[in-house]
Scaffold this motif. Structure first.
Motif, short mmCIF file in Angstrom:
data_model
loop_
_atom_site.label_atom_id
_atom_site.label_comp_id
_atom_site.label_asym_id
_atom_site.label_seq_id
_atom_site.Cartn_x
_atom_site.Cartn_y
_atom_site.Cartn_z
N GLY A 165 -22.07 14.50 -0.98
CA GLY A 165 -21.70 14.21 0.40
C GLY A 165 -21.14 12.83 0.62
N ALA A 166 -20.67 12.16 -0.44
CA ALA A 166 -20.11 10.81 -0.30
C ALA A 166 -18.67 10.89 0.17
CB ALA A 166 -20.20 10.06 -1.62
N GLY A 167 -18.27 9.90 0.97
CA GLY A 167 -16.88 9.78 1.36
C GLY A 167 -16.15 8.84 0.42
N ARG A 168 -15.02 9.28 -0.11
CA ARG A 168 -14.27 8.50 -1.08
C ARG A 168 -12.90 8.14 -0.50
NH1 ARG A 168 -13.84 11.22 -6.73
NH2 ARG A 168 -16.07 10.71 -6.65
N VAL A 169 -12.65 6.85 -0.34
CA VAL A 169 -11.37 6.34 0.16
C VAL A 169 -10.60 5.77 -1.02
CG1 VAL A 169 -10.24 4.81 1.80
CG2 VAL A 169 -12.50 5.77 2.35
N ILE A 170 -9.36 6.22 -1.19
CA ILE A 170 -8.54 5.80 -2.32
C ILE A 170 -7.31 5.08 -1.78
CG2 ILE A 170 -7.27 6.55 -4.37
CD1 ILE A 170 -9.03 9.03 -4.42
N PHE A 187 -15.34 16.17 7.49
CA PHE A 187 -15.68 16.24 6.07
C PHE A 187 -17.18 16.12 5.83
CE2 PHE A 187 -11.20 15.33 5.74
CZ PHE A 187 -10.82 16.02 4.61
N ALA A 188 -17.98 15.87 6.87
CA ALA A 188 -19.44 15.78 6.76
C ALA A 188 -19.87 14.73 5.75
CB ALA A 188 -20.04 17.15 6.41
N THR A 189 -19.36 13.52 5.90
CA THR A 189 -19.77 12.36 5.09
C THR A 189 -20.17 11.25 6.05
OG1 THR A 189 -17.61 11.28 4.98
CG2 THR A 189 -18.02 13.06 3.40
N PRO A 190 -20.74 10.16 5.53
CA PRO A 190 -21.04 9.04 6.44
C PRO A 190 -19.81 8.43 7.08
CG PRO A 190 -22.30 8.85 4.40
CD PRO A 190 -21.31 9.94 4.19
N VAL A 231 0.87 -1.18 0.00
CA VAL A 231 0.00 0.00 0.00
C VAL A 231 0.90 1.23 0.00
CG1 VAL A 231 -1.79 1.26 1.22
CG2 VAL A 231 -1.81 -1.24 1.22
N ALA A 232 0.80 2.04 -1.05
CA ALA A 232 1.66 3.22 -1.17
C ALA A 232 1.08 4.44 -0.48
CB ALA A 232 1.92 3.54 -2.65
N ASN A 233 -0.27 4.57 -0.46
CA ASN A 233 -0.87 5.76 0.14
C ASN A 233 -2.35 5.50 0.39
OD1 ASN A 233 -1.01 8.31 1.20
ND2 ASN A 233 -1.19 9.36 -0.76
N ILE A 234 -2.90 6.21 1.37
CA ILE A 234 -4.34 6.17 1.66
C ILE A 234 -4.85 7.60 1.68
CG2 ILE A 234 -6.12 5.47 3.29
CD1 ILE A 234 -4.22 3.35 4.35
N ASP A 235 -5.77 7.92 0.78
CA ASP A 235 -6.35 9.27 0.70
C ASP A 235 -7.83 9.21 1.01
OD1 ASP A 235 -4.02 10.44 0.06
OD2 ASP A 235 -4.41 10.65 -2.09
N PHE A 236 -8.33 10.32 1.56
CA PHE A 236 -9.77 10.46 1.77
C PHE A 236 -10.22 11.79 1.17
CE2 PHE A 236 -13.54 11.93 3.99
CZ PHE A 236 -14.36 10.82 3.90
N ARG A 237 -11.34 11.75 0.44
CA ARG A 237 -11.87 12.96 -0.17
C ARG A 237 -13.38 12.99 0.00
NH1 ARG A 237 -8.60 12.96 -5.96
NH2 ARG A 237 -6.50 12.97 -5.06
N ARG A 238 -13.93 14.19 0.00
CA ARG A 238 -15.38 14.36 0.00
C ARG A 238 -15.84 14.42 -1.45
NH1 ARG A 238 -19.89 17.94 0.44
NH2 ARG A 238 -21.29 17.32 2.13
N ALA A 273 -9.55 17.44 0.85
CA ALA A 273 -10.95 17.78 0.59
C ALA A 273 -11.16 17.99 -0.89
CB ALA A 273 -11.33 19.05 1.35
N GLU A 274 -12.26 17.51 -1.38
CA GLU A 274 -12.58 17.64 -2.81
C GLU A 274 -13.95 18.26 -2.96
OE1 GLU A 274 -13.88 14.36 -5.87
OE2 GLU A 274 -11.71 14.42 -5.74
#
Length: 700
Positions: A157-162, A203-206, A146-153, A265-266
């Motif tokens: 209002g969905a939470g996106r984990v990359i 981030f106001a997501t679930p 695993v090279a990186n873990i990102d979180f974006r909105r 944040a996106e």
């Protein structure tokens, strides 16, 4: 089902390498059903997917023809309703109709493919297990990290984990466990520096937090959530993306983004998806195959460019098909254009280049198109103003005409177009290609219309009220006869022992005389009083009518003359007298604007002057003193409504007392030694405005 026009890797004209010969079924313990598909040759790779509305399982067998004698086999056992098969484009699709959503597994043995359908209503992770769907010759990387873990909105209002890996081939599996989403990557390890908890509540997501950890040499990511949510995941290249979106109808307020350990944040864009819900669970399948399945679910025609290549890993549960298409396109840097019921899919750059080339071709065609000349009369507007509206290059020229020549882009005209105007006939002279001429005519049909007019009526009311009262007394006392009341009134005295008091009222309205005579004393008393009362009202009613957004001015009044003296500047010179004038006006200045909802916005100024007094000029003559009343304001009024736009209320109260010291303060008797006066003045100014829209007959 919709048609699909894609360039498949297998030629549609090639002969099928295998044949589906028979379909049979048998009930299994626990309400399960085993469906056995028999082929002429061993089965290779197959792809399967499920849908929830209606519930069914579809299995695609490439390079296979349908040799069944009957198209549909009725089962009616457990969750399984029936099995049907259809051949199209060199492949055969087997569709299992279900009474309710159910999970399934597949296994192959020689020329048999067995599909086991469970009896439950919830699809389990076993749906991922397709023993024959993986290529045994394909190597799976074992040194992935695993090279990186990102979180974006993300959107809505969905939470996106990359999850980004050090290479391709990561085998990720996602499942929901209550309020948690667990992702296991069996063939990837996670370094120590990434094994830390990430709090993403702001981030106001679930999604509330992320917990990445090592799990017996593999990687496990636990996503903690709050509230109802939908989860989906897709994989492309070295990235695995998990989206946790709030269920439809749930509202999550936006909050300031808190950056924690690489979280980014996106900005989100609201987009509504209306397609039928589908469930896709693919591991490293061609993107063209996914587009084919989406086309069949959407009943649309999909045309994929030859440059659409590559594989994608998807796990989408109960996702609208149009959202599924957006995810696939985003994952592979693709884009789409829709024309009716046909969707064209191609790489983003290819579509951009195509649209640019088409725009360049249109411009080139316009540059070669023949110019035409049109004369367009203008009925209600001004040809010169409209010419300036069409192009800022329009200039006045001699003889009451102006024009704009060819050059760069000129607003509504093409680069080769020009516009002129003739003030005598109020006509536009256009030279341009026919398309632009038609656009200008359509524009004039909208702009060249009669405008409504507005009648503005103002009423200026000046009301005054005056009340005054004054009391006075004159009396004299003497110890011998000799002083008359008249003498006392005049302030004369003929007796050394008598005294007089004179506090009369100026210009008395009435006088009461009283005399008391005795042998040795004479008392003379005169009472005077004045009471004055007056009321007055001045009403001015200016009216003016004007067109919409046009200023109107109406004035009425006089010029009052007065004399000014210029003194002599040199010895022996004579002073010069000059007569000058001052304007004393009643004026209404207004600019109305009719709103789209039928109201009137007024920008107005109302003024009323009058001569209040004449001031003596030391050099001679009189100078008028002007009383000015003025209001300047802007107001929004309903059609026909009367509103007070200004008002001034003045009140003056005055009491005067003249008395003889000490004696005037004696109770009761002190009234004989006083002169009292009281006055009250009231003045009130009110300005009323009423607009009325006068609509032009025949106007749409």
């Amino acid at each position: 089902m919709g048609a699909l026009a894609v360039g498949l890797t297998t030629s549609l004209s090639a002969m099928a390498a295998n044949v589906l010969q028979d379909v049979r079924y048998a009930s299994a313990p626990g309400g399960k059903v085993d469906i056995t598909l028999q082929f002429a040759e061993p089965v290779g790779d197959v792809q399967a997917f499920t849908t929830d509305t209606p519930p069914r399982i579809a299995v695609d067998i490439p390079d296979t023809s349908n040799g069944l004698s009957q198209r549909r086999v009725v089962i009616g056992s457990g969750a399984t309703s029936a099995v049907s098969a259809v051949e199209a484009g060199g492949r055969t699709r087997v569709v299992v109709d279900l009474f309710r959503p159910a999970s399934y597994t597949t296994r192959s043995a020689g020329n048999l493919l067995v599909l086991t359908v469970d009896a439950g209503a919830v699809q389990s992770n076993a749906a991922n297990a397709m023993a024959s769907s993986s290529d045994p010759t394909k190597k799976v990387a074992s040194d992935i990290q695993v090279a990186n873990i990102d979180f974006r909105r993300g959107e809505n209002g969905a939470g996106r984990v990359i999850l980004r890996f050090s290479g391709d081939g990561a085998a990720a599996d996602m499942r929901n466990e209550g309020s948690k989403v667990v992702v296991d990557v069996a063939n990837a390890s996670i370094p120590e520096n990434l094994r830390r908890r990430l709090d993403v509540t702001d981030f106001a997501t679930p999604v509330q937090s992320l917990e990445p950890n090592a799990n017996a040499g593999s990687t496990r990511l636990v996503i903690n959530t709050n509230g109802a949510f939908d989860s989906m995941a897709y994989q492309t290249g070295n990235e695995y993306v998990i989206e946790i979106a709030p269920k439809r109808g749930a509202v999550i307020a936006a909050a300031p983004a808190a950056r924690a350990a690489g979280a980014v944040a996106e900005g989100s864009q609201t987009q509504a998806y209306t397609g039928r819900a589908v469930t896709f669970n693919f591991q490293d399948v061609p993107v063209r195959t996914v587009l084919q399945l989406i086309a069949e679910e959407s009943n649309l025609n999909v045309v994929a460019s030859d440059t659409v290549q590559g594989n994608v890993t998807l796990r989408l549960i109960n996702v609208p098909w149009d959202q599924a298409m957006e995810i696939v396109l985003r994952a592979k840097q693709l884009d789409k254009r829709r024309d009716g019921n046909v969707i064209w899919v191609a790489p983003q750059k290819e579509i951009a280049d195509f649209e640019k080339a088409r725009a360049d071709a249109r411009i080139a065609l316009e540059e070669r198109e023949e110019l035409v000349t049109e004369y367009i009369p203008v009925n209600y507007g001004n040809a010169e103003e409209i010419a300036k509206l069409l192009t800022e290059d329009s200039k006045n020229s001699g003889g009451g005409a102006g024009g704009a020549g060819a050059g760069a882009s000129k607003g509504f005209l093409s680069p080769r177009g020009s516009v002129s105007f003739d003030n005598r006939t109020n006509t536009l002279l256009l030279i341009d290609i026919p398309k632009k001429i038609a656009e200008v005519r359509a524009l004039l049909a909208t702009l060249d219309r009669p405008v409504d007019q507005v009648l503005i009526e103002a009423r200026i009311v000046v009301a005054t009220e005056l009340f005054a009262r004054e009391l006075g007394v004159i009396f004299g006392v003497q110890d011998r006869v000799g002083t008359l009341p008249a003498a006392a009134a005049a302030g004369e005295s003929t007796s050394d022992s008598g005294f007089l008091v004179g506090l009369p009222v100026d210009a008395a309205a009435g006088v009461l005389n009283l005399s008391i005579l005795r042998s040795d004393i004479s008392l003379d008393l005169e009472l005077s009083a004045l009471e004055e009362e007056g009321r007055g009202e001045v009403v001015s009613n200016p009216r003016v009518i004007t067109a919409n957004q046009r200023e109107a001015i109406i004035r009425q009044g006089d010029e009052v003359g007065y004399l000014t003296i210029q003194p002599a500047t040199t010895p022996g010179a004579v002073a010069t007298a000059t007569v000058e004038f001052k304007e004393v006006l009643l004026e209404l200045k207004v600019t109305p604007t009719i709103t789209q909802d039928g109201r009137v916005y007024l920008n107005l100024m109302v003024k009323k002057d009058e001569v209040s007094d004449l001031v003596t000029n030391p050099a001679g003559g009189f100078v008028p003193q002007i009383a000015r009343r003025e209001v300047s304001t802007a107001v929004l009024i309903d059609n026909g409504q009367t509103v007070v736009v200004g008002g001034v209320y003045e009140f003056k109260n005055r009491e005067d007392l003249r008395k003889v010291p000490f004696l005037g303060d004696v109770p009761v008797l002190g009234n004989l030694f006083r002169n009292k006066g009281r006055s009250t003045e009231k003045a009130e100014l009110l300005i009323f405005v009423t607009p009325r829209i006068l609509q032009v007959a025949g106007k749409p």
